[in-house]
Write an enzyme that holds these catalytic residues in place. Structure first.
Site, short mmCIF file in Angstrom:
data_model
loop_
_atom_site.label_atom_id
_atom_site.label_comp_id
_atom_site.label_asym_id
_atom_site.label_seq_id
_atom_site.Cartn_x
_atom_site.Cartn_y
_atom_site.Cartn_z
N TYR A 150 0.84 -1.21 0.00
CA TYR A 150 0.00 0.00 0.00
C TYR A 150 0.87 1.25 0.00
CZ TYR A 150 -3.60 3.35 1.36
OH TYR A 150 -4.45 4.44 1.40
N LYS A 154 1.21 4.17 -3.04
CA LYS A 154 0.90 5.59 -2.90
C LYS A 154 2.15 6.46 -3.12
CE LYS A 154 -3.57 5.26 -1.80
NZ LYS A 154 -4.67 5.75 -2.66
N1 LIG Z 1 -9.80 5.81 4.95
C1 LIG Z 1 -8.60 6.29 5.21
O1 LIG Z 1 -8.20 6.42 6.38
C2 LIG Z 1 -7.68 6.69 4.09
C3 LIG Z 1 -6.44 7.25 4.44
C4 LIG Z 1 -5.58 7.65 3.43
C5 LIG Z 1 -5.94 7.51 2.10
N2 LIG Z 1 -7.16 6.95 1.78
C6 LIG Z 1 -7.48 6.83 0.35
O2 LIG Z 1 -8.74 7.42 0.10
C7 LIG Z 1 -9.42 6.73 -0.98
C8 LIG Z 1 -10.80 6.27 -0.51
O3 LIG Z 1 -10.62 5.47 0.66
P1 LIG Z 1 -11.85 4.91 1.52
O4 LIG Z 1 -11.40 4.91 2.92
O5 LIG Z 1 -13.11 5.58 1.14
O6 LIG Z 1 -11.86 3.39 1.02
P2 LIG Z 1 -13.06 2.33 0.92
O7 LIG Z 1 -14.11 2.63 1.90
O8 LIG Z 1 -12.38 0.99 0.95
O9 LIG Z 1 -13.64 2.60 -0.56
C9 LIG Z 1 -12.81 2.39 -1.67
C10 LIG Z 1 -13.54 2.87 -2.92
O10 LIG Z 1 -12.67 2.66 -4.04
C11 LIG Z 1 -13.36 1.81 -4.99
N3 LIG Z 1 -12.39 0.97 -5.70
C12 LIG Z 1 -11.39 0.22 -5.19
N4 LIG Z 1 -10.71 -0.39 -6.16
C13 LIG Z 1 -11.28 0.01 -7.34
C14 LIG Z 1 -11.04 -0.26 -8.70
N5 LIG Z 1 -10.06 -1.07 -9.10
N6 LIG Z 1 -11.84 0.32 -9.63
C15 LIG Z 1 -12.85 1.14 -9.26
N7 LIG Z 1 -13.14 1.43 -7.99
C16 LIG Z 1 -12.37 0.86 -7.04
C17 LIG Z 1 -14.30 0.98 -4.14
O11 LIG Z 1 -15.30 0.40 -4.97
P3 LIG Z 1 -16.03 -1.01 -4.58
O12 LIG Z 1 -17.09 -0.68 -3.58
O13 LIG Z 1 -16.54 -1.51 -5.87
O14 LIG Z 1 -14.96 -1.90 -3.99
C18 LIG Z 1 -14.82 2.06 -3.19
O15 LIG Z 1 -15.75 2.90 -3.83
C19 LIG Z 1 -8.48 5.56 -1.35
O16 LIG Z 1 -7.71 5.94 -2.47
C20 LIG Z 1 -7.60 5.40 -0.12
O17 LIG Z 1 -6.35 4.81 -0.43
C21 LIG Z 1 -8.02 6.55 2.73
#
Ligand SMILES: NC(=O)c1ccc[n+]([C@@H]2O[C@H](COP(=O)([O-])OP(=O)(O)OC[C@H]3O[C@@H](n4cnc5c(N)ncnc54)[C@H](OP(=O)(O)O)[C@@H]3O)[C@@H](O)[C@H]2O)c1
Length: 228
Positions: A150, A154
């Protein structure tokens, strides 16, 4: 009313971005990759000035091109949000290599595929902006060795974002790398300190105010600079 495109809006931060933008009466195009999420996303988009749901996996160039072809109006803000956390085994001493390769395709190349697919629509905007969803875990300045897949995905994405910002600056398209905070979502888990509402509110504020003066930066949801 601006036209926002949220890639990866089925749940988590992406769904909340779509919901808040719709509540503000913006024009929102939001993507999912599983039809199971359509009802939830459609409900979130109901208050929008205009709304469209498109479908693609960010690893699938053909699906991205088809989605882009279905959008008529210029896109003002693209948020490349879709991302995954990857396989269980991703330490330096025990690595699921196939799983990490898949993760790199989603997290590192996925946002670039998304940006390239929608670039023609961004070029038609008067104030085009791209927000690439990264993570502080990709920062070279952060110590710790957990989840190397991961983190590397990033870190690589950050370099791509820097290069994309440089290449698009002459066209007047601003590009930034965004850390949304540690947020309570499926990915962030229940112990994360930040509510998805606050994170999305901050990201929208930063994206709305984004100009070429900030292009190429790595910032968090409050707009505070993060060390690469
Ligand atoms: N949550 C945190 O603390 C955090 C911290 C730092 C960065 N981020 C970043 O913020 C972004 C959103 O995170 P989140 O926490 O909302 O994650 P999440 O709840 O796991 O949601 C991930 C989203 O990305 C979609 N996705 C994943 N792989 C995909 C693919 N190959 N093609 C199309 N859609 C895809 C998922 O769709 P499906 O429902 O179809 O799987 C879902 O809509 C990510 O890039 C993550 O790395 C999050």
């Amino acid at each position: 009313m601006s036209h926002w495109l949220i890639a990866g809006a089925s749940r988590g931060i992406g769904l909340e971005l779509a919901r808040q933008l719709a509540q503000r009466g913006e024009h929102v195009t939001a993507s999912l990759r599983s039809e199971a999420a359509r009802e939830t996303l459609a409900a979130a988009l109901a208050p929008a000035g205009k709304a469209q749901i498109v479908s693609f996996d960010t690893r699938d160039e053909a699906a991205l091109c088809a989605a882009a072809a279905s959008i008529i109006e210029p896109v003002d803000v693209l948020i490349a949000n879709a991302g995954a956390y990857g396989p269980q085994r991703q330490s330096t001493l025990d690595t699921d290599f196939d799983g990490v390769l898949e993760l790199l395709s989603t997290n590192t190349l996925g946002p670039l595929r998304v940006a390239q697919a929608f670039l023609p629509l961004l070029r038609r905007s008067k104030h085009p902006r791209i927000v690439i969803m990264s993570s502080v875990l990709g920062s070279m300045a952060l110590q710790g060795t957990f989840n190397i897949g991961y983190r590397a995905s990033k870190a690589g994405l950050n370099k791509i974002t820097q290069c994309l910002a440089e290449d698009l600056k002459p066209e007047g398209i601003a590009v930034i790398s965004m850390h949304p905070g540690w947020v309570r979502t499926d990915m962030g888990g229940p112990d994360a300190p930040l509510d998805v509402t606050e994170s999305a509110e901050g990201i929208i504020g930063v994206a709305a105010a984004l100009t070429l003066a900030e292009t190429g930066r790595f910032v968090d949801y409050r707009g505070e600079e993060i060390e690469w």
